[in-house]
Design a protein around this motif. Structure first.
Motif, PDB file in Angstrom:
ATOM      1  N   PRO A  67     -36.339 -14.879 -37.319  1.00 53.23           N
ATOM      2  CA  PRO A  67     -36.317 -14.180 -36.034  1.00 53.23           C
ATOM      3  C   PRO A  67     -37.580 -13.378 -35.713  1.00 53.23           C
ATOM      4  CG  PRO A  67     -34.934 -13.047 -37.631  1.00 53.23           C
ATOM      5  CD  PRO A  67     -35.368 -14.325 -38.280  1.00 53.23           C
ATOM      6  N   THR A  68     -38.473 -13.217 -36.681  1.00 57.76           N
ATOM      7  CA  THR A  68     -39.687 -12.433 -36.432  1.00 57.76           C
ATOM      8  C   THR A  68     -40.910 -13.302 -36.148  1.00 57.76           C
ATOM      9  OG1 THR A  68     -40.205 -12.350 -38.801  1.00 57.76           O
ATOM     10  CG2 THR A  68     -38.854 -10.554 -37.890  1.00 57.76           C
ATOM     11  N   LYS A  69     -40.728 -14.629 -36.182  1.00 57.03           N
ATOM     12  CA  LYS A  69     -41.853 -15.528 -35.956  1.00 57.03           C
ATOM     13  C   LYS A  69     -41.713 -16.220 -34.597  1.00 57.03           C
ATOM     14  CE  LYS A  69     -44.214 -19.607 -37.792  1.00 57.03           C
ATOM     15  NZ  LYS A  69     -44.206 -20.670 -38.829  1.00 57.03           N
ATOM     16  N   PRO A  70     -42.627 -15.957 -33.661  1.00 53.19           N
ATOM     17  CA  PRO A  70     -42.559 -16.622 -32.361  1.00 53.19           C
ATOM     18  C   PRO A  70     -42.995 -18.078 -32.457  1.00 53.19           C
ATOM     19  CG  PRO A  70     -44.514 -15.232 -32.470  1.00 53.19           C
ATOM     20  CD  PRO A  70     -43.742 -14.995 -33.742  1.00 53.19           C
ATOM     21  N   ILE A  71     -42.294 -18.956 -31.761  1.00 47.66           N
ATOM     22  CA  ILE A  71     -42.601 -20.389 -31.789  1.00 47.66           C
ATOM     23  C   ILE A  71     -42.571 -20.943 -30.364  1.00 47.66           C
ATOM     24  CG2 ILE A  71     -41.744 -20.775 -34.128  1.00 47.66           C
ATOM     25  CD1 ILE A  71     -39.141 -21.759 -32.914  1.00 47.66           C
ATOM     26  N   LYS A  72     -43.188 -22.118 -30.203  1.00 50.86           N
ATOM     27  CA  LYS A  72     -43.153 -22.846 -28.943  1.00 50.86           C
ATOM     28  C   LYS A  72     -42.226 -24.058 -29.088  1.00 50.86           C
ATOM     29  CE  LYS A  72     -46.394 -20.808 -26.296  1.00 50.86           C
ATOM     30  NZ  LYS A  72     -46.223 -20.406 -24.882  1.00 50.86           N
ATOM     31  N   VAL A  73     -41.614 -24.464 -27.999  1.00 52.54           N
ATOM     32  CA  VAL A  73     -40.737 -25.626 -28.008  1.00 52.54           C
ATOM     33  C   VAL A  73     -41.266 -26.617 -26.982  1.00 52.54           C
ATOM     34  CG1 VAL A  73     -38.408 -26.493 -27.638  1.00 52.54           C
ATOM     35  CG2 VAL A  73     -38.756 -24.243 -28.673  1.00 52.54           C
ATOM     36  N   HIS A  74     -41.694 -27.786 -27.456  1.00 50.45           N
ATOM     37  CA  HIS A  74     -42.226 -28.805 -26.551  1.00 50.45           C
ATOM     38  C   HIS A  74     -41.088 -29.497 -25.809  1.00 50.45           C
ATOM     39  CE1 HIS A  74     -44.317 -32.497 -25.246  1.00 50.45           C
ATOM     40  NE2 HIS A  74     -45.378 -31.704 -25.223  1.00 50.45           N
ATOM     41  N   GLN A  75     -41.408 -29.978 -24.628  1.00 54.48           N
ATOM     42  CA  GLN A  75     -40.408 -30.629 -23.789  1.00 54.48           C
ATOM     43  C   GLN A  75     -39.737 -31.800 -24.495  1.00 54.48           C
ATOM     44  OE1 GLN A  75     -41.927 -31.674 -19.950  1.00 54.48           O
ATOM     45  NE2 GLN A  75     -40.223 -33.003 -19.430  1.00 54.48           N
ATOM     46  N   ASN A  76     -40.488 -32.590 -25.246  1.00 53.00           N
ATOM     47  CA  ASN A  76     -39.928 -33.746 -25.949  1.00 53.00           C
ATOM     48  C   ASN A  76     -38.945 -33.346 -27.038  1.00 53.00           C
ATOM     49  OD1 ASN A  76     -41.423 -35.465 -24.366  1.00 53.00           O
ATOM     50  ND2 ASN A  76     -43.091 -35.667 -25.839  1.00 53.00           N
ATOM     51  N   GLN A  77     -39.032 -32.102 -27.508  1.00 53.45           N
ATOM     52  CA  GLN A  77     -38.099 -31.625 -28.517  1.00 53.45           C
ATOM     53  C   GLN A  77     -36.763 -31.208 -27.908  1.00 53.45           C
ATOM     54  OE1 GLN A  77     -41.324 -28.779 -29.999  1.00 53.45           O
ATOM     55  NE2 GLN A  77     -40.201 -29.235 -31.890  1.00 53.45           N
ATOM     56  N   VAL A  78     -36.743 -31.064 -26.590  1.00 58.11           N
ATOM     57  CA  VAL A  78     -35.535 -30.584 -25.911  1.00 58.11           C
ATOM     58  C   VAL A  78     -34.677 -31.748 -25.437  1.00 58.11           C
ATOM     59  CG1 VAL A  78     -34.643 -29.175 -24.020  1.00 58.11           C
ATOM     60  CG2 VAL A  78     -36.792 -28.533 -25.158  1.00 58.11           C
ATOM     61  N   SER A  79     -35.278 -32.625 -24.622  1.00 56.08           N
ATOM     62  CA  SER A  79     -34.542 -33.757 -24.079  1.00 56.08           C
ATOM     63  C   SER A  79     -35.524 -34.725 -23.435  1.00 56.08           C
ATOM     64  CB  SER A  79     -33.524 -33.282 -23.030  1.00 56.08           C
ATOM     65  OG  SER A  79     -32.927 -34.384 -22.362  1.00 56.08           O
ATOM     66  N   HIS A  80     -35.148 -35.996 -23.409  1.00 52.02           N
ATOM     67  CA  HIS A  80     -35.957 -37.005 -22.728  1.00 52.02           C
ATOM     68  C   HIS A  80     -35.537 -37.171 -21.268  1.00 52.02           C
ATOM     69  CE1 HIS A  80     -38.003 -38.237 -26.362  1.00 52.02           C
ATOM     70  NE2 HIS A  80     -36.843 -38.378 -26.979  1.00 52.02           N
ATOM     71  N   MET A  81     -34.598 -36.343 -20.825  1.00 52.20           N
ATOM     72  CA  MET A  81     -34.091 -36.446 -19.453  1.00 52.20           C
ATOM     73  C   MET A  81     -34.601 -35.322 -18.563  1.00 52.20           C
ATOM     74  SD  MET A  81     -30.143 -37.556 -20.269  1.00 52.20           S
ATOM     75  CE  MET A  81     -29.751 -37.798 -18.536  1.00 52.20           C
ATOM     76  N   LEU A  82     -35.589 -34.580 -19.034  1.00 52.14           N
ATOM     77  CA  LEU A  82     -36.167 -33.501 -18.236  1.00 52.14           C
ATOM     78  C   LEU A  82     -37.223 -34.058 -17.289  1.00 52.14           C
ATOM     79  CD1 LEU A  82     -36.522 -30.821 -21.037  1.00 52.14           C
ATOM     80  CD2 LEU A  82     -34.797 -30.912 -19.221  1.00 52.14           C
ATOM     81  N   PRO A  83     -37.555 -33.343 -16.214  1.00 50.13           N
ATOM     82  CA  PRO A  83     -38.545 -33.863 -15.247  1.00 50.13           C
ATOM     83  C   PRO A  83     -39.924 -34.026 -15.866  1.00 50.13           C
ATOM     84  CG  PRO A  83     -38.000 -31.567 -14.784  1.00 50.13           C
ATOM     85  CD  PRO A  83     -37.021 -32.023 -15.799  1.00 50.13           C
ATOM     86  N   MET A  84     -40.627 -35.041 -15.400  1.00 54.79           N
ATOM     87  CA  MET A  84     -41.999 -35.281 -15.832  1.00 54.79           C
ATOM     88  C   MET A  84     -43.001 -34.561 -14.930  1.00 54.79           C
ATOM     89  SD  MET A  84     -41.798 -37.286 -18.463  1.00 54.79           S
ATOM     90  CE  MET A  84     -43.474 -37.907 -18.555  1.00 54.79           C
ATOM     91  N   VAL A  85     -42.617 -34.319 -13.686  1.00 58.84           N
ATOM     92  CA  VAL A  85     -43.494 -33.694 -12.700  1.00 58.84           C
ATOM     93  C   VAL A  85     -42.816 -32.423 -12.211  1.00 58.84           C
ATOM     94  CG1 VAL A  85     -44.654 -33.989 -10.478  1.00 58.84           C
ATOM     95  CG2 VAL A  85     -44.386 -35.949 -12.016  1.00 58.84           C
ATOM     96  N   PHE A  86     -43.595 -31.362 -12.054  1.00 58.99           N
ATOM     97  CA  PHE A  86     -43.013 -30.060 -11.735  1.00 58.99           C
ATOM     98  C   PHE A  86     -43.493 -29.513 -10.399  1.00 58.99           C
ATOM     99  CE2 PHE A  86     -42.681 -30.583 -16.251  1.00 58.99           C
ATOM    100  CZ  PHE A  86     -41.416 -30.094 -16.546  1.00 58.99           C
ATOM    101  N   LYS A  87     -44.167 -30.337  -9.613  1.00 58.47           N
ATOM    102  CA  LYS A  87     -44.593 -29.904  -8.283  1.00 58.47           C
ATOM    103  C   LYS A  87     -44.482 -31.068  -7.318  1.00 58.47           C
ATOM    104  CE  LYS A  87     -48.474 -28.116  -5.587  1.00 58.47           C
ATOM    105  NZ  LYS A  87     -49.910 -27.727  -5.587  1.00 58.47           N
TER     106      LYS A  87
END
Length: 274
Positions: free
Chosen positions: A178-198
């Motif tokens: 809990p004391t170490k900050p990390i990043k989470v890449h989109q591919n680690q979350v789901s393959h159904m997330l948007p590819m374009v954000f604008k």
């Protein structure tokens, strides 16, 4: 505060649905020492995507809805037209224009929509007659349209950071460390997330209300789409101008570029693994 506003608006616009809840996200904020951000629990990454998706839906269905935008513009034009003819009593009995009321708190507190509309409706000033002010909102055209008869509105939709994925800028923490900050890449979350954000949409409004005027406006709209290489789709035989209706065009290059780049990267990765 921003989370709370989104939650309130989402509750009001119940037709949007969505399961995002402000409390779920706020209760799982961490205490990792970061200079500019409070990290979220890694299990809440889906909740964050849901929040930004809700934000986008609110802009599409409420804040930047086509009716909302044109009504805002009409009210603005009416207020600008009335600015020189309405006076508000401020500090010391001074009479101020609406545009000057922001510098006088007494006058500014009186400047409400109800006050201005009542002034327009009840004024004896012939230049402020309701008909002359509202005329700028709706005009008969009889097919002879000029540039003044059109309103072109370019509307931008995004997840809050233009082309960027906002979750890429969020730090997370896990139960294991809990004391170490990390990043989470989109591919680690789901393959159904948007590819374009604008996305940008082009909307063209016409003040003409006659059948011929609407047909002419439609032809101009299609011509503009073709000139700018913007995509539009037919929706059938009912709708705009008593004929085929057309979806608002969307700028394609950004989406195509992002998707093509991703496809190329995947192909290169597959080749390297062979």
């Amino acid at each position: 505060a921003q989370f709370h506003l989104f939650q309130e608006d989402n509750d009001i616009c119940s037709c949007l649905g969505g399961g995002w809840k402000e409390d779920n996200l706020c209760k799982r904020q961490g205490c990792v020492p970061l200079p500019t951000m409070i990290p979220s629990m890694i299990q809440e990454v889906h909740e964050l995507y849901e929040m930004f998706s809700t934000r986008n839906s609110l802009h599409r269905k409420a804040y930047k809805h086509k009716t909302t935008r044109i009504v805002e513009r009409m009210i603005t034009e009416a207020f600008v037209e009335a600015n020189d003819h309405i006076r508000i009593q401020g500090t010391g009995g001074r009479l101020l224009k609406m545009s000057e009321a922001i510098d006088d708190m007494l006058a500014y507190t009186k400047l409400t929509d109800h006050f201005v509309i009542q002034q327009i409706r009840t004024s004896q000033d012939p230049q402020l007659a309701q008909e002359s002010v509202i005329k700028i909102m709706v005009e008969e055209s009889e097919g002879k349209l000029t540039a003044k008869d059109f309103v072109v509105d370019v509307v931008k939709f995004d997840y809050g950071m233009k082309e960027r994925n906002p979750v890429d800028c969020v730090w997370f923490y896990s139960k294991d460390n809990p004391t170490k900050p990390i990043k989470v890449h989109q591919n680690q979350v789901s393959h159904m997330l948007p590819m374009v954000f604008k996305e940008e949409q082009l909307r063209v409004y016409s003040t003409g209300t006659g059948r011929e005027a609407c047909s002419l406006a439609q032809s101009y709209f299609i011509r503009l789409c073709n000139m700018k290489k913007l995509a539009y789709e037919s929706q059938g035989d009912e709708g705009f101008a008593h004929g085929s209706s057309y979806l608002t065009p969307v700028r394609q290059p950004l989406a195509e570029t992002r998707i093509n780049d991703t496809t190329k990267k995947r192909k290169l990765s597959e080749i390297n693994q062979m």
